[in-house]
Design a protein around this motif. Structure first.
Motif, PDB file in Angstrom:
ATOM      1  N   PHE B  35      37.619 -19.244  22.663  1.00  0.00           N
ATOM      2  CA  PHE B  35      37.681 -20.231  23.729  1.00  0.00           C
ATOM      3  C   PHE B  35      38.984 -20.063  24.526  1.00  0.00           C
ATOM      4  O   PHE B  35      38.978 -20.110  25.766  1.00  0.00           O
ATOM      5  N   TYR B  38      38.743 -17.243  26.793  1.00  0.00           N
ATOM      6  CA  TYR B  38      37.886 -17.588  27.932  1.00  0.00           C
ATOM      7  C   TYR B  38      38.668 -18.379  28.979  1.00  0.00           C
ATOM      8  O   TYR B  38      38.570 -18.119  30.180  1.00  0.00           O
ATOM      9  N   LEU B  42      39.516 -17.362  32.789  1.00  0.00           N
ATOM     10  CA  LEU B  42      39.181 -18.273  33.884  1.00  0.00           C
ATOM     11  C   LEU B  42      40.401 -18.468  34.789  1.00  0.00           C
ATOM     12  O   LEU B  42      40.319 -18.422  36.012  1.00  0.00           O
ATOM     13  N   ARG B  55      41.427 -27.568  33.981  1.00  0.00           N
ATOM     14  CA  ARG B  55      41.506 -28.430  32.805  1.00  0.00           C
ATOM     15  C   ARG B  55      40.712 -27.797  31.677  1.00  0.00           C
ATOM     16  O   ARG B  55      39.623 -27.278  31.912  1.00  0.00           O
ATOM     17  N   ALA B  57      39.977 -28.280  27.201  1.00  0.00           N
ATOM     18  CA  ALA B  57      40.272 -29.039  25.998  1.00  0.00           C
ATOM     19  C   ALA B  57      41.336 -28.298  25.192  1.00  0.00           C
ATOM     20  O   ALA B  57      41.437 -27.078  25.261  1.00  0.00           O
ATOM     21  N   VAL B  62      39.941 -29.733  19.296  1.00  0.00           N
ATOM     22  CA  VAL B  62      38.498 -29.504  19.174  1.00  0.00           C
ATOM     23  C   VAL B  62      38.142 -29.161  17.730  1.00  0.00           C
ATOM     24  O   VAL B  62      37.070 -29.510  17.229  1.00  0.00           O
ATOM     25  N   LEU B  65      36.397 -31.564  15.231  1.00  0.00           N
ATOM     26  CA  LEU B  65      34.944 -31.834  15.175  1.00  0.00           C
ATOM     27  C   LEU B  65      34.300 -31.237  13.921  1.00  0.00           C
ATOM     28  O   LEU B  65      33.705 -31.978  13.128  1.00  0.00           O
ATOM     29  N   GLY B 227      38.908 -46.578  30.129  1.00  0.00           N
ATOM     30  CA  GLY B 227      38.840 -47.684  31.067  1.00  0.00           C
ATOM     31  C   GLY B 227      37.627 -48.571  30.897  1.00  0.00           C
ATOM     32  O   GLY B 227      37.386 -49.457  31.703  1.00  0.00           O
TER      33      GLY B 227
ATOM     34  N   VAL C 189      27.403 -32.696  17.440  1.00  0.00           N
ATOM     35  CA  VAL C 189      28.623 -31.910  17.654  1.00  0.00           C
ATOM     36  C   VAL C 189      28.486 -31.021  18.882  1.00  0.00           C
ATOM     37  O   VAL C 189      29.370 -30.977  19.732  1.00  0.00           O
ATOM     38  N   LEU C 196      33.222 -30.150  26.429  1.00  0.00           N
ATOM     39  CA  LEU C 196      34.599 -29.682  26.492  1.00  0.00           C
ATOM     40  C   LEU C 196      34.735 -28.365  27.239  1.00  0.00           C
ATOM     41  O   LEU C 196      35.837 -27.954  27.593  1.00  0.00           O
TER      42      LEU C 196
END
Lengths: 328, 265, 256
Positions: B35, B38, B42, B55, B57, B62, B65, B227, C189, C196
């Motif tokens: 990731f 990647y 990008l 942006r 994560a 992560v 999870l 919010g 998940v 994300l």
């Protein structure tokens, strides 16, 4: 109970179990190694061997649960997996604990019965037959091992099959249960069914089986009748006499082989009890004991499975090679 | 007690499921490295003036999870697999002090999940930063010192879930039932919480595992952050830690109570 | 096949876990009522000016994942419990045609999941709409009820697909824990992970996840992703076929 004509396509093979050159490997381990034997109707055939000899594996292959690495196992001349409603032809008890503990005995059997078009009345019948009718609605999880064995036997009997296979059915049974199984096996065979019964206990087989298929390390050691095995391992007659030396000479003259035992007894081979008695009387020799030592099958079994040299000398059929002793 | 600990450690080590679970975690850490690559590609492909807007994560977050569910399942299996196989009878015959068996299981599972939890978070952090190099990617920029509280909290929460799984498993004794319950606690209950009207969404949410981890690191509950709750609800880090401890105490306490009282079937 | 179906139906009916799970699904309807009541109270307490900001998701969709999880677990247990107890050997000795066994389980569990899912969805929908009445709570309660029927049907279908995926994964892993975790990974998940991802990938991956296919199947306004209805249907079917296919292959090839 009347033997139902299952009507397999090969009439002559009705009730036959045939294991042909069966080999089963699990990874590197060879569980069954080129095993061949046949089981015929009308007799209880004992499938005998020490733990790990490949008995259960052979039965699992016969029931289509495991795929053979090579060779095959046939029931009524065909592979089990090709039979449409197999419970009518073959009944089997493999592992008594293989029951969902949350299901009642009745529901467990009902599930199996329904998949083979067997009605609920037959379920009640077999529960009655194995003595579980009183606990039919209780959850099987609470059953003792003996009760589970009975439940497993009930499942095997559901379809009134001509061929029955039981893997170690007396495990966990009380003496009354053991006697019940023995009687059940014998009566199933007497009705003309084929009964294959595995065990690692010779003493049990001696009382139940007519024929024996003895295996060790996945190979056939011998296929024989219980009587033949007893004869083959005949230990002769024990004779005690105050005039042992004279009696020895007389018996040897009559063609017997006589061995003096450390405690003074004589082990006589080659003459029947009656002949020994007549000879002794004829020569006016007093005899204190004449006991036929009908072979201990247990010993015979130990010798068969424990010592490959002894086995070759005994001249049984089947495998040879580098099989090593597995008995203790 | 050390004997019981050693025995439980051997049991954990010799179960294949333990290594499958560890495999899933390791695979995920590797996936996070992918990731990071990647995100870097990008960033490279963007015109310089748009790069600041990228942006992504944070990989080390992560990882939480899979860590949570994996740890919880490990905790569950530690006890339910013994019930499934009947091993529990041998265990309690070997060590009749059932409390000691439970405590040893808890200690072993806690140690394993704490180490694996923290290790995966930190390895992911350093790997992704190494992959990003000196590119000023916004979400990869914060320093180790700045991220430390959050990373420590993230690495701690798998242990809490593992102990909850262990306690629940001892109470329910069913693998499927307990795993499904843990899954519900992790994923289904938060959905109801979100559907509750303000301020209840934040109140319920703030005591659920995910928000506890956030609050332990000094952040606000998700509902407040997004919010959807106007109220200033949230637990201080020490309070969040206390609630986490409460989860463990309740789960293991219930387990100890039923183990002591119930017959072993 | 009918014999196997009847047998599998008996199996499912005769264990307690089935009834616990169905009980939990039934409990989801009163839970929907409770959550809706909370929402209505919140709405009524707001000054009219702030009501436009009030988020009111359709409650049957909020609890749908719970029902999907329940039915997924039911299906996992239909096969994994047989491996756990050893019953699978008894089953396969009674019915050696292994594809038929798995097929029977698939029909029964998918049937129960579809029926149970639809009962829950329509029940929850009716209850929450009745509680909300004519309050214009958006976005979940402003459409005419009959406009939501396709979405409810499609959601019911998704419950059946989750059950089939669970059954297939159960046959592959032979482990209740493994298969339940895999199903929840797919349900809970993966969507978070997809969210994300940066850029277009977030939407691309999100649109093919089973949780988002029902909305795209009926082109619902709340749908995530922009697959055509037939594409969404094809994917739903593909999930079930892939999982069952893998399960069948493993069951047929491996020693029991």
């Amino acid at each position: 109970m009347v033997r139902r004509a299952a009507g397999p396509p090969y009439g002559t093979l009705d009730g036959m179990i045939e294991v042909k050159e069966l080999t089963k490997r699990y990874g590197a381990a060879v569980a069954v190694d080129g095993l061949s034997f046949q089981v015929t109707p009308g007799l209880v055939t004992g499938f005998l061997g020490p733990n790990g000899a490949g008995k259960s594996t052979t039965m699992r292959v016969l029931l289509g649960l495991d795929a053979p690495s090579s060779g095959e196992g046939l029931v009524n001349g065909r592979r089990y997996a090709t039979i449409r409603h197999p419970m009518h032809e073959v009944g089997a008890l493999l592992d008594a604990n293989a029951v969902h503990g949350g299901r009642s005995a009745f529901d467990h059997l009902r599930c199996l019965a329904r998949s083979n078009r067997i009605g609920a009345r037959r379920v009640a019948e077999v529960l009655e037959q194995v003595g579980l009718a009183g606990v039919a609605r209780k959850r099987a999880g609470g059953f003792s091992l003996g009760m589970r064995q009975r439940l497993g036997i009930a499942a095997a009997l559901l379809g009134d099959p001509g061929v029955l296979m039981f893997d170690e059915p007396v495990n966990g049974l009380d003496p009354e249960g053991v006697r019940w199984i023995r009687h059940l096996m014998r009566s199933l065979a007497a009705e003309g069914r084929t009964v294959l019964l595995s065990s690692h206990l010779m003493s049990e087989m001696a009382l139940t089986a007519d024929r024996l298929v003895v295996v060790g390390r996945g190979r056939l050691i011998t296929e024989t009748s219980v009587q033949d095995l007893a004869d083959r391992f005949e230990r002769g007659v024990l004779v005690r006499s105050p005039r042992a030396a004279e009696l020895t000479a007389v018996l040897e003259a009559a063609g017997a082989t006589v061995l003096a035992e450390p405690d003074g007894g004589l082990a006589v081979k080659g003459l029947e009890v009656a002949e020994i008695g007549d000879l002794a009387a004829g020569h006016g020799l007093a005899v204190h004991e004449v006991t036929p030592r009908s072979a201990s099958l247990e010993e015979a079994y130990m010798e068969l499975t424990g010592d490959s040299v002894e086995y070759r000398a005994a001249g049984g059929s089947g495998a040879g090679g580098d099989r090593q002793g597995t008995g203790r | 007690m050390t004997d019981v600990l050693a025995s439980e450690w051997l049991k954990l080590r010799s179960a294949r499921s333990t290594w499958y679970i560890l495999g899933v975690v390791v695979a995920f850490v590797l996936l996070m490295a992918g990731f990071a690559f990647y995100v870097v590609s990008l960033w490279e492909g963007m015109p310089p003036e748009r790069r600041a807007g990228l942006r992504a994560a944070q990989p080390e977050q992560v990882v939480l999870l899979p860590l949570q569910i994996c740890a919880a399942v490990l905790g569950v299996l530690t006890i339910t697999s013994e019930y499934a196989t009947g091993m529990i009878r041998s265990s309690f015959v070997a060590v009749p002090r059932r409390g000691a068996v439970l405590a040893a299981k808890a200690a072993v599972v806690a140690a394993a999940t704490l180490v694996v939890g923290q290790a995966s978070v930190f390895v992911t952090f350093f790997a992704s930063r190494a992959i990003a190099g000196d590119r000023p990617i916004r979400d990869f920029a914060p320093t180790l010192i700045g991220e430390l509280p959050k990373m420590l909290a993230t690495g701690l929460s798998p242990m809490v879930l593992a102990l909850v799984g262990l306690g629940l498993g001892a109470v329910l004794r069913s693998t499927a039932g307990t795993v499904a319950s843990v899954v519900a606690l992790l994923y289904v209950v938060p959905r109801f919480a979100v559907a509750l009207p303000d301020p209840w969404n934040a109140r319920v949410g703030s005591v659920l595992p995910e928000d506890l981890t956030r609050q332990l690191a000094g952040e606000a509950p998700m509902a407040v952050d997004l919010g959807s709750s106007d109220s200033a609800i949230g637990l201080s880090p020490p309070m969040a830690l206390a609630v986490m401890a409460l989860y463990v105490v309740v789960a293991l306490g219930a387990a100890a109570a039923v183990l002591g009282r119930r017959d072993v079937r | 096949m009918t014999d196997v179906l009847a047998s599998e139906w008996l199996k499912l009916r005769s264990v307690r876990s089935t009834w616990y799970i169905l009980g939990l699904v039934a409990l989801a309807v009163p839970l929907v009522a409770f959550l809706t009541l909370q929402g209505v109270n919140g709405w009524d307490g707001l000054p009219p000016g702030r009501r436009a900001r009030f988020q009111a998701p359709p409650m049957e969709q909020v609890l749908l994942p719970l029902v999907q999880l329940c039915m997924g677990v039911l299906a996992v247990l239909a096969i994994a419990s047989e491996y756990a107890t050893g019953m699978i050997r008894t089953t396969l000795a009674a019915v050696p045609r292994r594809r038929t066994v798995l097929g029977g389980k698939a029909v029964i569990t998918a049937g129960i999941a579809l029926l149970g899912g639809l009962l829950f969805l329509f029940g929850a929908f009716a209850v929450s709409r009745a509680i909300v009445g004519d309050r214009p709570m958006s976005p979940g309660y402003t459409t005419p009820p009959e406009a939501e029927v396709p979405m409810l049907l499609a959601s019911g279908l998704s419950v059946a697909v989750v059950a089939l995926v669970g059954l297939g994964l159960g046959a592959v892993t032979r482990s209740a824990a493994g298969a339940i975790v895999a199903v929840s990974g797919l349900l809970f998940v993966l969507p978070v992970l997809a969210g994300l991802l940066p850029g277009p990938w977030s939407g691309r991956v999100g649109s093919v996840l089973p949780t988002n296919l029902a909305g795209q199947l009926v082109d619902h306004p709340s749908a995530v992703g922009d697959l055509p209805p037939l594409g969404a249907l094809g994917l739903l079917v593909a999930y079930a076929v892939a999982a069952l296919g893998a399960g069948t292959a493993v069951l047929a090839r491996r020693d029991a």
